[in-house]
Design a protein around this motif. Structure first.
Motif, PDB file in Angstrom:
ATOM      1  N   GLY A  47      75.702  39.675  83.131  1.00  0.00           N
ATOM      2  CA  GLY A  47      76.793  40.178  82.298  1.00  0.00           C
ATOM      3  C   GLY A  47      77.276  39.096  81.354  1.00  0.00           C
ATOM      4  O   GLY A  47      76.599  38.706  80.415  1.00  0.00           O
ATOM      5  N   LYS A  51      78.009  35.388  80.302  1.00  0.00           N
ATOM      6  CA  LYS A  51      77.360  34.127  80.653  1.00  0.00           C
ATOM      7  C   LYS A  51      78.397  33.114  81.125  1.00  0.00           C
ATOM      8  O   LYS A  51      79.128  32.530  80.333  1.00  0.00           O
ATOM      9  CB  LYS A  51      76.586  33.581  79.464  1.00  0.00           C
ATOM     10  CG  LYS A  51      75.629  32.483  79.876  1.00  0.00           C
ATOM     11  CD  LYS A  51      74.582  32.252  78.805  1.00  0.00           C
ATOM     12  CE  LYS A  51      73.814  30.978  79.088  1.00  0.00           C
ATOM     13  NZ  LYS A  51      72.466  31.236  79.552  1.00  0.00           N
ATOM     14  N   TYR A  72      71.214  37.725  79.064  1.00  0.00           N
ATOM     15  CA  TYR A  72      72.634  37.980  79.286  1.00  0.00           C
ATOM     16  C   TYR A  72      73.135  38.966  78.242  1.00  0.00           C
ATOM     17  O   TYR A  72      72.676  38.970  77.103  1.00  0.00           O
ATOM     18  CB  TYR A  72      73.431  36.681  79.205  1.00  0.00           C
ATOM     19  CG  TYR A  72      73.329  35.872  80.473  1.00  0.00           C
ATOM     20  CD1 TYR A  72      74.270  36.012  81.476  1.00  0.00           C
ATOM     21  CD2 TYR A  72      72.270  34.998  80.673  1.00  0.00           C
ATOM     22  CE1 TYR A  72      74.163  35.297  82.652  1.00  0.00           C
ATOM     23  CE2 TYR A  72      72.161  34.277  81.848  1.00  0.00           C
ATOM     24  CZ  TYR A  72      73.115  34.430  82.835  1.00  0.00           C
ATOM     25  OH  TYR A  72      73.018  33.730  83.994  1.00  0.00           O
ATOM     26  N   ILE A  73      74.111  39.790  78.646  1.00  0.00           N
ATOM     27  CA  ILE A  73      74.603  40.814  77.731  1.00  0.00           C
ATOM     28  C   ILE A  73      75.533  40.219  76.689  1.00  0.00           C
ATOM     29  O   ILE A  73      75.495  40.590  75.526  1.00  0.00           O
ATOM     30  CB  ILE A  73      75.286  41.944  78.525  1.00  0.00           C
ATOM     31  CG1 ILE A  73      74.228  42.675  79.348  1.00  0.00           C
ATOM     32  CG2 ILE A  73      76.000  42.914  77.597  1.00  0.00           C
ATOM     33  CD1 ILE A  73      74.789  43.618  80.358  1.00  0.00           C
ATOM     34  N   GLY A  74      76.393  39.299  77.088  1.00  0.00           N
ATOM     35  CA  GLY A  74      77.319  38.759  76.103  1.00  0.00           C
ATOM     36  C   GLY A  74      78.074  37.558  76.601  1.00  0.00           C
ATOM     37  O   GLY A  74      77.760  36.982  77.646  1.00  0.00           O
ATOM     38  N   THR A  75      79.090  37.172  75.837  1.00  0.00           N
ATOM     39  CA  THR A  75      79.834  35.953  76.156  1.00  0.00           C
ATOM     40  C   THR A  75      81.307  36.243  76.433  1.00  0.00           C
ATOM     41  O   THR A  75      82.114  35.339  76.512  1.00  0.00           O
ATOM     42  CB  THR A  75      79.738  34.959  74.994  1.00  0.00           C
ATOM     43  OG1 THR A  75      80.024  35.666  73.790  1.00  0.00           O
ATOM     44  CG2 THR A  75      78.371  34.345  74.883  1.00  0.00           C
ATOM     45  N   GLU A 112      83.870  41.792  78.028  1.00  0.00           N
ATOM     46  CA  GLU A 112      83.334  43.091  77.594  1.00  0.00           C
ATOM     47  C   GLU A 112      81.903  43.302  78.091  1.00  0.00           C
ATOM     48  O   GLU A 112      81.451  44.430  78.235  1.00  0.00           O
ATOM     49  CB  GLU A 112      83.324  43.178  76.068  1.00  0.00           C
ATOM     50  CG  GLU A 112      84.686  43.171  75.421  1.00  0.00           C
ATOM     51  CD  GLU A 112      85.361  44.519  75.491  1.00  0.00           C
ATOM     52  OE1 GLU A 112      84.742  45.501  75.085  1.00  0.00           O
ATOM     53  OE2 GLU A 112      86.501  44.578  75.975  1.00  0.00           O
ATOM     54  N   GLN A 157      82.288  49.881  72.125  1.00  0.00           N
ATOM     55  CA  GLN A 157      82.154  48.477  71.707  1.00  0.00           C
ATOM     56  C   GLN A 157      82.349  48.274  70.201  1.00  0.00           C
ATOM     57  O   GLN A 157      81.620  47.511  69.572  1.00  0.00           O
ATOM     58  CB  GLN A 157      80.774  47.934  72.123  1.00  0.00           C
ATOM     59  CG  GLN A 157      80.555  47.919  73.614  1.00  0.00           C
ATOM     60  CD  GLN A 157      81.007  46.625  74.268  1.00  0.00           C
ATOM     61  OE1 GLN A 157      81.168  45.605  73.622  1.00  0.00           O
ATOM     62  NE2 GLN A 157      81.278  46.668  75.568  1.00  0.00           N
ATOM     63  N   PHE A 217      68.054  40.994  71.106  1.00  0.00           N
ATOM     64  CA  PHE A 217      67.654  41.170  72.501  1.00  0.00           C
ATOM     65  C   PHE A 217      66.319  40.469  72.766  1.00  0.00           C
ATOM     66  O   PHE A 217      66.004  40.124  73.885  1.00  0.00           O
ATOM     67  CB  PHE A 217      67.441  42.647  72.849  1.00  0.00           C
ATOM     68  CG  PHE A 217      68.684  43.468  72.793  1.00  0.00           C
ATOM     69  CD1 PHE A 217      69.939  42.881  72.952  1.00  0.00           C
ATOM     70  CD2 PHE A 217      68.616  44.828  72.598  1.00  0.00           C
ATOM     71  CE1 PHE A 217      71.079  43.637  72.913  1.00  0.00           C
ATOM     72  CE2 PHE A 217      69.758  45.602  72.551  1.00  0.00           C
ATOM     73  CZ  PHE A 217      70.989  44.996  72.705  1.00  0.00           C
ATOM     74  N   GLU A 275      65.361  33.329  75.057  1.00  0.00           N
ATOM     75  CA  GLU A 275      66.319  32.265  75.281  1.00  0.00           C
ATOM     76  C   GLU A 275      65.575  31.023  75.726  1.00  0.00           C
ATOM     77  O   GLU A 275      64.886  31.017  76.732  1.00  0.00           O
ATOM     78  CB  GLU A 275      67.299  32.705  76.377  1.00  0.00           C
ATOM     79  CG  GLU A 275      68.504  31.833  76.467  1.00  0.00           C
ATOM     80  CD  GLU A 275      69.261  32.093  77.743  1.00  0.00           C
ATOM     81  OE1 GLU A 275      69.974  31.191  78.184  1.00  0.00           O
ATOM     82  OE2 GLU A 275      69.119  33.197  78.316  1.00  0.00           O
ATOM     83  N   TYR A 283      72.224  29.823  73.237  1.00  0.00           N
ATOM     84  CA  TYR A 283      72.422  31.221  73.551  1.00  0.00           C
ATOM     85  C   TYR A 283      73.426  31.913  72.618  1.00  0.00           C
ATOM     86  O   TYR A 283      73.211  33.021  72.151  1.00  0.00           O
ATOM     87  CB  TYR A 283      72.904  31.278  74.999  1.00  0.00           C
ATOM     88  CG  TYR A 283      73.354  32.604  75.448  1.00  0.00           C
ATOM     89  CD1 TYR A 283      72.419  33.563  75.812  1.00  0.00           C
ATOM     90  CD2 TYR A 283      74.699  32.915  75.503  1.00  0.00           C
ATOM     91  CE1 TYR A 283      72.829  34.786  76.213  1.00  0.00           C
ATOM     92  CE2 TYR A 283      75.117  34.143  75.904  1.00  0.00           C
ATOM     93  CZ  TYR A 283      74.172  35.082  76.264  1.00  0.00           C
ATOM     94  OH  TYR A 283      74.591  36.304  76.655  1.00  0.00           O
ATOM     95  N   LYS A 314      73.299  35.522  70.117  1.00  0.00           N
ATOM     96  CA  LYS A 314      74.231  36.649  70.107  1.00  0.00           C
ATOM     97  C   LYS A 314      74.868  36.844  68.729  1.00  0.00           C
ATOM     98  O   LYS A 314      75.461  37.867  68.448  1.00  0.00           O
ATOM     99  CB  LYS A 314      75.332  36.424  71.155  1.00  0.00           C
ATOM    100  CG  LYS A 314      74.828  36.477  72.578  1.00  0.00           C
ATOM    101  CD  LYS A 314      74.443  37.887  72.988  1.00  0.00           C
ATOM    102  CE  LYS A 314      73.473  37.849  74.147  1.00  0.00           C
ATOM    103  NZ  LYS A 314      72.667  39.024  74.320  1.00  0.00           N
TER     104      LYS A 314
END
Lengths: 368, 304
Positions: A181, A183, A211-214, A217, B222, B257, B261, B267, B271
């Motif tokens: 989820g 990180k 990982y989905i995000g930082t 959410e 989102q 996606f 990484e 990282y 994103k």
């Protein structure tokens, strides 16, 4: 023009009426409470409150596990405690208000579910020294037995090690995946434990990790969870483990769509999945948040609540892997091996890494 | 294979943005700015899941569109009839959507932030094309809503540019006074534009809940409603432009996606890809955008 005016006046009238109705209801409530108090003045119950993490109740994972513990305690000690829970809104910005609200309302023990509560509990616990706090997954420095905070910590890496080994043994392609989820060091502990377990049984295994995000959410974004899992399946992985709260619903959905395997987290996700998804859940890494919540409430009821730290690992049955009616055939062939690994970890023969640095050393030691 | 996977993933990410952006085209061409689209997506995802839970996915879709239109109706009453500032009303709609879904979820599902699992529409294999190995990820097991969304692009374009309704809608957005003088019911056209946008945003929310995840999760949109608005502006208030913009957003998400990484790229930068790419394209490629002349200005009869 006239119509508009009438409409506007009508709306104002409605609003005022709604306000009046709302007020009159509030006036009635305290009277009822007083009456109840008069009827049973002697049974002063302990009040236990719990504030959920992002994702909330119904995430079929972490929060639901905490809720199960709360519910079990409420049943077992029905005559001694009353329980209440709150869910933070949106990104969880009101965590601290909710804690404070419960503390001000005379709650005796308040749980914050999740590491995101760490600084809020640190703050609020100092303002309310008479209230006891349980912090799940979070670490506050410098506590002792007399503190009013107890940190409930888990060795997620040990449980993840076992499901990592299970994934590697079940993989036919030699590739497995991990979807995290947000990180953070906590979620990375799941990741390195999983990687270490997989490498331990098959040093040549390839692990895809995303990982989905930082932000918080990332624990409630099933859309991205599904896309990342799909990507890993298409890239050749055939088992994917997630540590992403409510986003994991998407990972399991992806596994079912691709007819590959998923590994759940925190709760036994085979039990809560859709009927047609169950054959595609290999197992779940169980984190007994429910046990920790229950035990803490029990200690309060019995009058021996202690501050400080409680750590739940494989040895304490705080983490384990799930076996149930839906996966027992799928997992039966590797169970002896998993139980053997479990014993080795408990005895200290395998030291499971907790971060990337330790993992690199662990990996080196495997190739010697 | 990798390429077609990437495109299929882009498409799945682009569809919710595309549907909402098409809705945004309708409302903005009629001269009403609607930043409540995010909220309309939220109610779409919740009511879609609710309807599907009790009566199946088709009913869920209908309910989602109805819920989106209901919020749109509130927005229209506010902005067209009462001439409330359109941004203010849109913000209020978003808050209302968020709060009402949380409240109803707690009341109906007994869980504030998620619904139980719900069924989606049956997936489709496109005949003939599904036989070609290279195209397989793109055309097999596709959600019918993806196909519907793509078909809606030329349809929207036709409706806006080639029909009487479209001409009137555009005229109301460009010069409402002139349109009114010619006997066009300005208010009715604006209502139509706003309601259509609510319907499409609701459908887009239902796509997320029913087709993509099979469950409602609070906050699952989102912020895509806002991205859809950007996509519409990006696409110069044209349906085809909105399609390309939505695909660009979807593509950059799907690409992020797939960036492995590793040590080289931190990282956080991975994103950032969707947003950086968007900024780069906005700054470099897009020509001057021209909104409808009377966009965002409330119309009042006798106004100078």
């Amino acid at each position: 023009m006239k119509v508009r005016k009438i409409l506007a006046v009508g709306l104002i009238f409605l609003l005022v009426a709604a306000l009046l109705v709302g007020c009159s209801k509030q006036e009635q409530q305290p009277q009822q409470q007083q009456q109840q108090g008069q009827q049973a003045p002697e049974t002063e119950k302990l009040k236990v409150g719990l504030v959920f993490d992002v994702g909330g109740r119904g995430d079929l994972s972490f929060n639901d596990s905490a809720y199960a513990g709360l519910e079990r305690a409420a049943e077992d000690f029905a005559d001694k405690i009353e329980v209440e829970y709150r869910e933070p809104s949106g990104g969880g910005q009101d965590r601290e208000q909710l804690l404070r609200l419960l503390a001000e309302n005379g709650y005796d023990l308040i749980f914050g579910v999740g590491f995101l509560f760490t600084e809020h509990i640190q703050k609020v616990s100092q303002e309310f020294p008479d209230v006891k706090f349980g912090l799940i997954d979070g670490f506050i420095d410098g506590l002792d037995e007399n503190s009013n905070v107890t940190c409930l910590l888990f060795k997620e890496h040990e449980g993840s090690f076992l499901v990592g080994a299970a994934a590697a043994m079940k993989s036919k392609t030699g590739k497995i995946g991990f979807v995290g989820g947000m990180k953070t060091p906590l979620i990375e502990r799941f990741e390195v434990g999983y990687m270490a377990g997989a490498k331990y049984v098959n040093p040549n295994i390839e692990i895809l990790s995303d990982y989905i995000g930082t932000t918080g959410e990332a624990f409630k974004d099933p859309v991205k969870g599904k896309e990342l899992a799909l990507k890993q399946f298409k890239a050749g992985a055939d088992v994917v483990y997630h540590a992403s709260g409510a986003s994991g619903v998407g990972v399991i959905e992806a596994a079912a769509a691709e007819k590959k395997l998923a590994i759940g987290v925190d709760s036994d996700q085979s039990l809560t999945a859709k009927e047609d998804q169950r054959p595609y859940i290999l197992t779940s890494m169980l984190k007994s948040v429910d046990v920790s919540v229950y035990e803490t409430i029990k200690s309060l009821v019995e009058g021996n609540f202690k501050g400080g730290y409680s750590v739940f690992g494989l040895a304490e049955n705080g983490v384990s892997y799930a076996v149930n009616d839906y996966n027992k055939e799928l997992i039966s062939d590797i169970q002896p091996k998993l139980d053997e690994l479990k014993d080795k970890i408990i005895k200290g023969e395998i030291k499971v890494p907790v971060d990337k640095k330790e993992y690199q050393e662990f990996e080196k030691s495997l190739f010697k | 294979m990798f390429l077609s996977e990437l495109l299929a993933s882009s498409l799945r990410m682009a569809v919710p943005i595309l549907l909402t952006a098409l809705g945004a085209v309708f409302t903005e061409r009629a001269g009403v700015v609607n930043i409540g689209l995010e909220g309309m997506m939220i109610v779409g995802s919740f009511w879609g899941a609710l309807g599907s839970y009790y009566y199946g996915p088709y009913f869920g879709l209908l309910l989602a569109m109805a819920a989106g239109m209901f919020l749109a109706l509130i927005h229209a009453v506010n902005t067209v009839t009462f001439r409330v500032d359109q941004i203010v009303s849109g913000v209020a709609i978003n808050i209302l959507a968020y709060g009402s879904c949380r409240f109803l979820s707690q009341a109906i599902f007994k869980m504030a932030t998620t619904s139980p699992h719900v069924a989606g529409l049956p997936k489709i294999d496109i005949p003939v094309l599904a036989g070609i190995e290279f195209l397989k990820p793109l055309v097999s097991g596709v959600s019918p809503i993806i196909i519907l969304a793509l078909l809606l692009v030329p349809l929207t374009r036709f409706v806006i540019n080639r029909t009487v309704f479209g001409l009137r809608l555009r005229s109301v957005g460009e010069n409402p006074l002139a349109a009114d003088t010619l006997g066009i019911n300005v208010f009715r056209m604006k209502y139509a534009g706003v309601l259509l946008s609510g319907m499409l945003a609701g459908l887009s929310g239902a796509y997320l809940a029913l087709e993509h995840t099979g469950m409602y999760v609070e906050g699952m949109t989102q912020g895509q409603g806002f991205i859809a608005l950007a996509a519409m502006i990006f696409g110069n208030w044209e349906p085809a432009g909105a399609l390309w913009a939505a695909l660009l957003f979807g593509f950059s998400e799907a690409l992020s996606f797939r960036v492995v990484e590793g040590g080289a790229i931190p990282y956080q930068f991975i994103k950032m890809i969707p947003y950086v790419l968007t900024l780069a394209v906005l700054a470099g490629v897009v020509r001057k955008s021209t909104p409808p002349a009377a966009d965002g200005i409330p119309y009042e009869r006798g106004m100078k």
